[in-house]
Design a protein around this motif. Structure first.
Motif, PDB file in Angstrom:
ATOM      1  N   ASN A 171       0.856  -1.225   0.249  1.00 44.12           N
ATOM      2  CA  ASN A 171      -0.278   0.551  -0.285  1.00 44.12           C
ATOM      3  C   ASN A 171       0.781   1.591   0.337  1.00 44.12           C
ATOM      4  OD1 ASN A 171      -2.962  -1.677   0.275  1.00 44.12           O
ATOM      5  ND2 ASN A 171      -2.509  -1.598   2.428  1.00 44.12           N
ATOM      6  N   THR A 172       1.138   2.009  -1.087  1.00 42.28           N
ATOM      7  CA  THR A 172       1.841   3.229  -0.773  1.00 42.28           C
ATOM      8  C   THR A 172       1.146   4.512  -1.058  1.00 42.28           C
ATOM      9  OG1 THR A 172       1.002   3.577  -3.736  1.00 42.28           O
ATOM     10  CG2 THR A 172       3.487   2.216  -2.737  1.00 42.28           C
ATOM     11  N   ALA A 173      -0.160   4.843  -0.653  1.00 42.07           N
ATOM     12  CA  ALA A 173      -1.055   5.793  -0.381  1.00 42.07           C
ATOM     13  C   ALA A 173      -2.041   5.601  -0.608  1.00 42.07           C
ATOM     14  CB  ALA A 173      -0.459   7.086  -1.685  1.00 42.07           C
ATOM     15  N   GLY A 174      -3.636   6.889  -0.141  1.00 41.78           N
ATOM     16  CA  GLY A 174      -4.194   6.860   0.860  1.00 41.78           C
ATOM     17  C   GLY A 174      -5.362   7.722   1.050  1.00 41.78           C
ATOM     18  N   PHE A 175      -6.522   7.788   1.477  1.00 43.62           N
ATOM     19  CA  PHE A 175      -7.336   8.675   1.923  1.00 43.62           C
ATOM     20  C   PHE A 175      -8.332   8.732   2.476  1.00 43.62           C
ATOM     21  CE2 PHE A 175      -8.175   9.806  -2.291  1.00 43.62           C
ATOM     22  CZ  PHE A 175      -9.579  10.332  -2.757  1.00 43.62           C
ATOM     23  N   VAL A 176      -9.043   9.172   3.477  1.00 36.08           N
ATOM     24  CA  VAL A 176     -10.889   8.973   3.385  1.00 36.08           C
ATOM     25  C   VAL A 176     -10.791  10.063   3.758  1.00 36.08           C
ATOM     26  CG1 VAL A 176     -11.626   8.867   5.124  1.00 36.08           C
ATOM     27  CG2 VAL A 176      -9.629   7.159   4.896  1.00 36.08           C
ATOM     28  N   GLN A 177     -12.018  10.058   2.395  1.00 37.69           N
ATOM     29  CA  GLN A 177     -13.317  11.229   2.173  1.00 37.69           C
ATOM     30  C   GLN A 177     -14.776  11.435   3.286  1.00 37.69           C
ATOM     31  OE1 GLN A 177     -12.573  13.598  -1.091  1.00 37.69           O
ATOM     32  NE2 GLN A 177     -14.929  14.444  -1.031  1.00 37.69           N
ATOM     33  N   GLU A 178     -14.714  12.711   4.622  1.00 41.62           N
ATOM     34  CA  GLU A 178     -15.884  12.946   4.855  1.00 41.62           C
ATOM     35  C   GLU A 178     -15.760  13.900   4.322  1.00 41.62           C
ATOM     36  OE1 GLU A 178     -16.244  10.760   8.596  1.00 41.62           O
ATOM     37  OE2 GLU A 178     -14.313  10.537   8.638  1.00 41.62           O
ATOM     38  N   GLY A 179     -17.263  14.334   3.766  1.00 39.15           N
ATOM     39  CA  GLY A 179     -17.724  15.070   3.114  1.00 39.15           C
ATOM     40  C   GLY A 179     -16.692  15.719   2.331  1.00 39.15           C
ATOM     41  N   ASP A 180     -16.358  17.181   2.497  1.00 45.48           N
ATOM     42  CA  ASP A 180     -15.766  17.878   1.686  1.00 45.48           C
ATOM     43  C   ASP A 180     -14.212  17.919   2.398  1.00 45.48           C
ATOM     44  OD1 ASP A 180     -17.486  18.311  -0.278  1.00 45.48           O
ATOM     45  OD2 ASP A 180     -17.728  20.760   0.389  1.00 45.48           O
ATOM     46  N   VAL A 181     -13.951  16.545   3.357  1.00 49.50           N
ATOM     47  CA  VAL A 181     -12.581  16.683   4.314  1.00 49.50           C
ATOM     48  C   VAL A 181     -12.212  15.470   4.204  1.00 49.50           C
ATOM     49  CG1 VAL A 181     -11.578  17.059   6.253  1.00 49.50           C
ATOM     50  CG2 VAL A 181     -13.793  17.563   6.204  1.00 49.50           C
ATOM     51  N   ARG A 182     -11.381  16.010   3.079  1.00 47.98           N
ATOM     52  CA  ARG A 182      -9.868  14.554   3.011  1.00 47.98           C
ATOM     53  C   ARG A 182      -8.507  14.644   4.066  1.00 47.98           C
ATOM     54  NH1 ARG A 182      -8.701  14.090  -2.957  1.00 47.98           N
ATOM     55  NH2 ARG A 182     -10.930  14.106  -3.723  1.00 47.98           N
TER      56      ARG A 182
END
Length: 184
Positions: free
Chosen positions: A32-43
């Protein structure tokens, strides 16, 4: 007539062999080299697991790929128009962008970058979409996208050939022939 039948059969076999070997197959190290979680407009960036896993990638009928990770076999189907059919918003993240993948492969258009994907059930994440795109002659990048509890979770994976140079022929017989040529 027999000669033209033989010629046609030889052409067909050569064409199928070349199509199957266009992209790397075999054993790959996966990270796993990268990632994000997005809730609404917040990442927010998620921590990546620096441990490596192992995957086996094989070709399947219909120009698909079979990926075996941790004892689970995943069948990915060829995506029509490849990279041009895939959209993801990597802005503000360290994920690869489509133009990065296109440039790494030296392709003029995103339609020329093949892609494979499927929707599947993933342990602990529910329904996910998995996409695999070639990075180079010896690597793929993959994206695992899930939507648990109204959030978007994107994980980027990198698959790299485990052993040998990227231009090593896939058959073990060729190494034996080279040894015979050197020693004899």
């Amino acid at each position: 007539m027999i000669r033209s039948l033989f010629t046609g059969l030889a052409y067909l076999l050569l064409t199928v062999s070349l199509a199957a070997s266009d992209w790397p197959l075999g054993t790959f190290e996966v990270r796993n080299t990268a990632g994000f979680v997005q809730e609404g407009d917040v990442r927010r960036t998620i921590d990546v697991d620096r441990n490596a896993g192992t995957a086996e990638i094989a070709g399947t009928e219909g120009d698909g790929l079979s990926v075996k990770i941790g004892g689970t076999r995943i069948h990915l189907f060829r995506i029509e128009d490849g990279l041009a059919s895939i959209e993801w918003d990597a802005s503000g993240t360290n994920l690869l962008h489509g133009v990065d993948i296109q440039a790494l492969l030296g392709k003029e258009t995103p339609q020329n970058v093949p892609g494979w994907g499927a929707s599947l059930a993933w342990p602990g994440a529910g329904s996910v979409q998995m996409v695999l795109l070639p990075l180079r002659q010896n690597a793929y990048t993959g994206f695992l996208i899930s939507r648990p509890a109204g959030r978007i979770v994107v994980r980027q994976m990198e698959f790299r050939k485990v052993s040998g140079p990227s231009n090593r022929p896939g058959s073990t017989g060729s190494a034996d022939r080279r040894r015979a040529d050197i020693s004899g």
